[in-house]
Design a protein around this motif. Structure first.
Motif, PDB file in Angstrom:
ATOM      1  N   GLY A 186       0.804  -0.888   0.157  1.00 13.77           N
ATOM      2  CA  GLY A 186      -0.255   0.010   0.008  1.00 13.77           C
ATOM      3  C   GLY A 186       0.656   0.905   0.458  1.00 13.77           C
ATOM      4  O   GLY A 186       0.274   2.258   0.734  1.00 13.77           O
ATOM      5  N   TRP A 187       1.911   1.441  -0.508  1.00 13.26           N
ATOM      6  CA  TRP A 187       2.597   1.980  -0.780  1.00 13.26           C
ATOM      7  C   TRP A 187       2.027   3.273  -1.722  1.00 13.26           C
ATOM      8  O   TRP A 187       1.995   2.321  -2.907  1.00 13.26           O
ATOM      9  CB  TRP A 187       4.361   2.566  -0.607  1.00 13.26           C
ATOM     10  N   ALA A 188       2.163   4.690  -2.124  1.00 11.71           N
ATOM     11  CA  ALA A 188       1.918   5.510  -3.183  1.00 11.71           C
ATOM     12  C   ALA A 188       2.873   5.825  -4.008  1.00 11.71           C
ATOM     13  O   ALA A 188       2.707   5.576  -5.176  1.00 11.71           O
ATOM     14  CB  ALA A 188       1.342   7.107  -2.795  1.00 11.71           C
ATOM     15  N   GLY A 189       4.010   5.685  -3.427  1.00  7.84           N
ATOM     16  CA  GLY A 189       5.181   5.552  -4.098  1.00  7.84           C
ATOM     17  C   GLY A 189       6.637   5.722  -3.644  1.00  7.84           C
ATOM     18  O   GLY A 189       6.967   5.463  -2.757  1.00  7.84           O
ATOM     19  N   VAL A 190       7.529   5.785  -4.458  1.00  4.86           N
ATOM     20  CA  VAL A 190       9.130   6.019  -4.351  1.00  4.86           C
ATOM     21  C   VAL A 190       9.892   6.851  -5.046  1.00  4.86           C
ATOM     22  O   VAL A 190       9.735   7.572  -6.214  1.00  4.86           O
ATOM     23  CB  VAL A 190       9.745   4.423  -4.609  1.00  4.86           C
ATOM     24  N   VAL A 191      10.864   8.013  -4.196  1.00  2.00           N
ATOM     25  CA  VAL A 191      11.560   8.777  -4.441  1.00  2.00           C
ATOM     26  C   VAL A 191      13.075   8.278  -4.412  1.00  2.00           C
ATOM     27  O   VAL A 191      13.224   8.551  -3.378  1.00  2.00           O
ATOM     28  CB  VAL A 191      11.126  10.276  -4.167  1.00  2.00           C
ATOM     29  N   ILE A 192      13.572   8.322  -5.206  1.00  3.46           N
ATOM     30  CA  ILE A 192      15.129   7.886  -5.077  1.00  3.46           C
ATOM     31  C   ILE A 192      16.134   8.690  -5.691  1.00  3.46           C
ATOM     32  O   ILE A 192      15.977   8.777  -6.807  1.00  3.46           O
ATOM     33  CB  ILE A 192      15.196   6.550  -5.682  1.00  3.46           C
ATOM     34  N   HIS A 193      16.819   9.307  -4.640  1.00  7.27           N
ATOM     35  CA  HIS A 193      18.030  10.361  -5.312  1.00  7.27           C
ATOM     36  C   HIS A 193      19.038   9.260  -5.647  1.00  7.27           C
ATOM     37  O   HIS A 193      20.539   9.316  -4.493  1.00  7.27           O
ATOM     38  CB  HIS A 193      18.308  11.502  -4.081  1.00  7.27           C
ATOM     39  N   GLY A 194      18.860   8.491  -6.910  1.00  5.71           N
ATOM     40  CA  GLY A 194      20.443   6.878  -7.010  1.00  5.71           C
ATOM     41  C   GLY A 194      19.020   6.506  -8.072  1.00  5.71           C
ATOM     42  O   GLY A 194      18.185   7.319  -8.743  1.00  5.71           O
ATOM     43  N   ALA A 195      19.946   5.409  -8.340  1.00  4.97           N
ATOM     44  CA  ALA A 195      19.428   4.674  -9.696  1.00  4.97           C
ATOM     45  C   ALA A 195      17.944   3.655  -8.568  1.00  4.97           C
ATOM     46  O   ALA A 195      18.415   3.149  -8.218  1.00  4.97           O
ATOM     47  CB  ALA A 195      20.478   4.105  -9.550  1.00  4.97           C
ATOM     48  N   VAL A 196      17.523   3.052 -10.143  1.00  4.93           N
ATOM     49  CA  VAL A 196      16.678   1.729 -10.355  1.00  4.93           C
ATOM     50  C   VAL A 196      17.232   0.967 -10.890  1.00  4.93           C
ATOM     51  O   VAL A 196      17.791   0.727 -11.817  1.00  4.93           O
ATOM     52  CB  VAL A 196      15.045   2.415 -10.125  1.00  4.93           C
ATOM     53  N   ARG A 197      16.297  -0.102 -11.118  1.00  2.00           N
ATOM     54  CA  ARG A 197      16.221  -1.111 -11.924  1.00  2.00           C
ATOM     55  C   ARG A 197      15.543  -1.903 -12.822  1.00  2.00           C
ATOM     56  O   ARG A 197      14.493  -1.413 -12.068  1.00  2.00           O
ATOM     57  CB  ARG A 197      17.646  -2.087 -11.551  1.00  2.00           C
ATOM     58  N   ASP A 198      15.443  -2.314 -13.507  1.00  2.00           N
ATOM     59  CA  ASP A 198      14.463  -3.007 -13.753  1.00  2.00           C
ATOM     60  C   ASP A 198      13.027  -2.303 -14.407  1.00  2.00           C
ATOM     61  O   ASP A 198      11.911  -2.790 -13.577  1.00  2.00           O
ATOM     62  CB  ASP A 198      13.378  -4.330 -12.794  1.00  2.00           C
ATOM     63  N   THR A 199      13.484  -1.322 -15.403  1.00  2.00           N
ATOM     64  CA  THR A 199      12.629   0.184 -15.588  1.00  2.00           C
ATOM     65  C   THR A 199      11.344  -0.461 -16.436  1.00  2.00           C
ATOM     66  O   THR A 199      10.211   0.130 -16.113  1.00  2.00           O
ATOM     67  CB  THR A 199      13.600   0.769 -16.424  1.00  2.00           C
ATOM     68  N   VAL A 200      11.581  -1.539 -17.192  1.00  3.06           N
ATOM     69  CA  VAL A 200      10.193  -1.809 -17.814  1.00  3.06           C
ATOM     70  C   VAL A 200       8.924  -2.425 -17.121  1.00  3.06           C
ATOM     71  O   VAL A 200       8.004  -1.921 -17.121  1.00  3.06           O
ATOM     72  CB  VAL A 200      10.782  -2.838 -18.791  1.00  3.06           C
ATOM     73  N   ALA A 201       9.714  -3.465 -15.904  1.00  2.00           N
ATOM     74  CA  ALA A 201       8.868  -4.495 -14.669  1.00  2.00           C
ATOM     75  C   ALA A 201       8.333  -2.725 -14.015  1.00  2.00           C
ATOM     76  O   ALA A 201       7.277  -2.455 -13.651  1.00  2.00           O
ATOM     77  CB  ALA A 201       9.429  -4.800 -14.263  1.00  2.00           C
ATOM     78  N   LEU A 202       8.774  -1.796 -13.800  1.00  2.00           N
ATOM     79  CA  LEU A 202       8.658  -0.965 -12.847  1.00  2.00           C
ATOM     80  C   LEU A 202       7.215   0.036 -13.795  1.00  2.00           C
ATOM     81  O   LEU A 202       6.530   0.204 -12.594  1.00  2.00           O
ATOM     82  CB  LEU A 202       9.454  -0.008 -12.868  1.00  2.00           C
ATOM     83  N   GLY A 203       7.588   0.426 -15.101  1.00  2.00           N
ATOM     84  CA  GLY A 203       6.692   0.820 -15.734  1.00  2.00           C
ATOM     85  C   GLY A 203       4.790   0.432 -15.406  1.00  2.00           C
ATOM     86  O   GLY A 203       4.530   0.639 -15.289  1.00  2.00           O
ATOM     87  N   ARG A 204       4.957  -1.547 -15.233  1.00  2.00           N
ATOM     88  CA  ARG A 204       3.805  -1.755 -15.532  1.00  2.00           C
ATOM     89  C   ARG A 204       2.896  -1.737 -13.943  1.00  2.00           C
ATOM     90  O   ARG A 204       2.052  -2.243 -13.990  1.00  2.00           O
ATOM     91  CB  ARG A 204       4.378  -2.992 -15.356  1.00  2.00           C
ATOM     92  N   LEU A 205       4.034  -1.333 -12.890  1.00  2.00           N
ATOM     93  CA  LEU A 205       3.700  -1.301 -11.502  1.00  2.00           C
ATOM     94  C   LEU A 205       2.265  -0.079 -11.027  1.00  2.00           C
ATOM     95  O   LEU A 205       2.725   1.182 -11.577  1.00  2.00           O
ATOM     96  CB  LEU A 205       4.416  -1.594 -10.514  1.00  2.00           C
ATOM     97  N   ASP A 206       0.858  -0.619  -9.802  1.00  3.52           N
ATOM     98  CA  ASP A 206       0.397   0.514 -10.394  1.00  3.52           C
ATOM     99  C   ASP A 206       1.367   1.343  -8.268  1.00  3.52           C
ATOM    100  O   ASP A 206       1.170   1.316  -7.669  1.00  3.52           O
ATOM    101  CB  ASP A 206      -0.745   0.589  -9.486  1.00  3.52           C
ATOM    102  N   LEU A 207       2.574   2.422  -9.467  1.00 10.98           N
ATOM    103  CA  LEU A 207       3.446   2.850  -7.704  1.00 10.98           C
ATOM    104  C   LEU A 207       4.099   3.836  -8.598  1.00 10.98           C
ATOM    105  O   LEU A 207       4.659   3.648  -9.511  1.00 10.98           O
ATOM    106  CB  LEU A 207       4.483   1.324  -7.173  1.00 10.98           C
ATOM    107  N   GLY A 208       4.165   5.206  -7.982  1.00  8.89           N
ATOM    108  CA  GLY A 208       5.055   6.066  -8.360  1.00  8.89           C
ATOM    109  C   GLY A 208       5.947   5.788  -8.086  1.00  8.89           C
ATOM    110  O   GLY A 208       6.518   5.679  -6.976  1.00  8.89           O
ATOM    111  N   VAL A 209       7.503   5.952  -8.987  1.00  4.98           N
ATOM    112  CA  VAL A 209       8.659   5.657  -9.011  1.00  4.98           C
ATOM    113  C   VAL A 209       9.379   6.693  -9.914  1.00  4.98           C
ATOM    114  O   VAL A 209       9.098   7.682 -10.613  1.00  4.98           O
ATOM    115  CB  VAL A 209       9.075   4.475  -9.390  1.00  4.98           C
ATOM    116  N   LYS A 210      10.475   7.548  -8.855  1.00  5.03           N
ATOM    117  CA  LYS A 210      10.896   8.513  -9.370  1.00  5.03           C
ATOM    118  C   LYS A 210      12.036   8.809  -8.917  1.00  5.03           C
ATOM    119  O   LYS A 210      12.649   7.829  -7.900  1.00  5.03           O
ATOM    120  CB  LYS A 210      10.062  10.439  -9.196  1.00  5.03           C
ATOM    121  N   ALA A 211      13.022   8.535  -9.819  1.00  5.10           N
ATOM    122  CA  ALA A 211      14.878   8.387  -9.819  1.00  5.10           C
ATOM    123  C   ALA A 211      15.377   9.122 -11.074  1.00  5.10           C
ATOM    124  O   ALA A 211      15.164   9.423 -11.954  1.00  5.10           O
ATOM    125  CB  ALA A 211      14.595   6.523  -9.722  1.00  5.10           C
ATOM    126  N   LEU A 212      16.972   9.336  -9.630  1.00  7.04           N
ATOM    127  CA  LEU A 212      17.591   9.337 -11.446  1.00  7.04           C
ATOM    128  C   LEU A 212      18.010   8.913 -12.641  1.00  7.04           C
ATOM    129  O   LEU A 212      18.213   9.765 -13.505  1.00  7.04           O
ATOM    130  CB  LEU A 212      19.081  10.499 -10.828  1.00  7.04           C
TER     131      LEU A 212
END
Length: 160
Positions: free
Chosen positions: A88-114
């Motif tokens: 039940g998290w609304a989103g994640v803001v990461i002052h850094g990197a993420v991975r699996d970006t295609v999969a992240l785009g399919r999730l009902d989650l806000g994700v912002k990263a550098l």
């Protein structure tokens, strides 16, 4: 939280009471607009605390991760993000990197990263939880409210 706002309109309506993050983030999640109360993790190239926190009930909160701006390893991938959605998290803001970006785009989650990097981070859970973190001319204080969309990120001391 359902987005019934744009950050531009929030700035127009509330002006200088809002703090606007000057860091230019990329959107990776399937939820472009998101908001909620702030929780924080401060870590460096180690996502152990990020994983721990996102595996607990989020109740619509936004996790702000100060990874020191490092792009050398990802602080969140699809498995941790899936746990965030399930909890039940609304989103994640990461002052850094993420991975699996295609999969992240399919999730009902806000994700912002550098940016992104396929390299895994350390898993020692080194860092600090729920402390004020600062980047992009904004100090993110646990319990304050964050609102994000395609235009950027704004923070207010209380819910708008």
């Amino acid at each position: 939280m359902t987005t019934n706002f744009t950050t531009a309109d929030l700035i127009d309506d509330h002006g200088d009471t809002l703090r606007s993050c000057s860091t230019q983030f990329r959107g990776y999640g399937g939820r472009p607009g998101f908001g909620g109360p702030v929780r924080t993790v401060k870590c460096h190239e180690d996502n152990g605390l990020v994983k721990q926190v996102l595996n607990t009930p989020g109740d619509g909160a936004v996790l702000v991760v100060d990874g020191g701006g490092s792009l050398r390893s990802a602080l969140m991938g699809d498995m941790i993000a899936e746990a965030a959605v399930a909890n039940g998290w609304a989103g994640v803001v990461i002052h850094g990197a993420v991975r699996d970006t295609v999969a992240l785009g399919r999730l009902d989650l806000g994700v912002k990263a550098l940016g992104s990097n396929p390299r895994k981070s350390a898993k020692e859970a080194a860092g600090r939880l729920d402390v004020p973190v600062t980047f992009g001319d904004v100090t993110f204080v646990p319990g304050e409210w964050l609102y994000a969309d395609e235009d950027g990120i704004v923070v207010n001391a209380e819910k708008i």
